[in-house]
Write an enzyme that holds these catalytic residues in place. Structure first.
Site, PDB file in Angstrom:
ATOM      1  CD1 TRP A  57     -31.256   4.070  25.865  1.00 18.06           C
ATOM      2  CD2 TRP A  57     -31.137   6.180  25.157  1.00 18.06           C
ATOM      3  NE1 TRP A  57     -31.514   4.062  24.519  1.00 18.06           N
ATOM      4  CE2 TRP A  57     -31.450   5.353  24.062  1.00 18.06           C
ATOM      5  CE3 TRP A  57     -31.012   7.558  24.959  1.00 18.06           C
ATOM      6  CZ2 TRP A  57     -31.645   5.861  22.778  1.00 18.06           C
ATOM      7  CZ3 TRP A  57     -31.197   8.055  23.670  1.00 18.06           C
ATOM      8  CH2 TRP A  57     -31.522   7.206  22.603  1.00 18.06           C
ATOM      9  CD  GLU A  58     -32.099   0.349  28.425  1.00 16.21           C
ATOM     10  OE1 GLU A  58     -33.048  -0.441  28.445  1.00 16.21           O
ATOM     11  OE2 GLU A  58     -31.340   0.487  27.442  1.00 16.21           O
ATOM     12  CB  SER A  59     -36.395   4.743  32.725  1.00 20.57           C
ATOM     13  OG  SER A  59     -35.604   5.891  33.003  1.00 20.57           O
TER      14      SER A  59
END
Length: 200
Positions: A57-59
């Site tokens: 999700w973050e990347s």
């Protein structure tokens, strides 16, 4: 977790990423993850599923090791992350966890490398595969796995990472994080935790 004695094979890693709707990761990404894993103390596949889901999700599915705003609006990012201890650098989100703020760069650097190299040259977090994973594992161990409720519901990991923005009011992003997690857990053959800890 090493390539020889890993919790996850490269085939499982690819399945986890692609099942969540992201492009096929590279072998170098898998190898970087395995090499950096000791920085995170992730010792079970259940924990690994949570970690991978949050990293994806973050990347943006391992497609970005640098906050998109940094490329799209450098002035805005410089203003957003300005601080008294900025060393002439901008400590915006880098690495697969999107590590941000000078204090986090300094702490991660000291813990992983025993010096302040990431504080002096934060760019390396986005440029080097091993470092991008190492700071992500470090953040997980130092900021997420110690959070109250960890292991009781996936939402507790979201709360530790981005709770101020996602765990009150509009929970759309947190719900999407959880859906990503259920897909990753299924790909690893793990029964997912519930969403508790953030929006439920």
């Amino acid at each position: 977790m090493t390539a020889e004695g890993t919790l996850i094979s490269e085939e499982e890693f690819v399945a986890a990423v692609t099942s969540a709707g992201y492009p096929t990761p590279t072998t170098s990404q898998y190898q970087g993850m395995c090499a950096a894993a000791p920085a995170g103390d992730v010792s079970s596949r259940k924990d690994l599923a949570q970690f991978l889901a949050q990293i994806l999700w973050e990347s943006d599915g391992l497609r970005s090791k640098e906050e998109y705003l940094a490329a799209n609006d450098p002035a805005a990012v410089a203003t957003a992350y300005a601080g008294p201890d900025d060393n002439g650098k901008v400590f915006y989100g880098r690495g697969y966890i999107q590590l941000a703020w000078a204090d986090n760069y300094r702490a991660a650097s000291q813990d992983i490398f025993g010096d302040d190299r990431l504080y002096r040259t934060p760019e390396v977090v986005a440029e080097d595969e091993y470092t991008a994973w190492a700071v992500s594992f470090w953040y997980w161990r130092a900021r997420v796995a110690i959070a109250a409720g960890y292991g009781e519901g996936f939402g507790f990991t979201t709360k530790a990472i981005n709770g101020a923005l996602e765990c009150s009011g509009d929970s759309t992003k947190a719900e999407r994080r959880y859906k990503t997690y259920t897909k990753v857990a299924a790909a690893l053959g793990e029964t997912p935790l519930g969403p508790e800890g953030c929006y439920s």
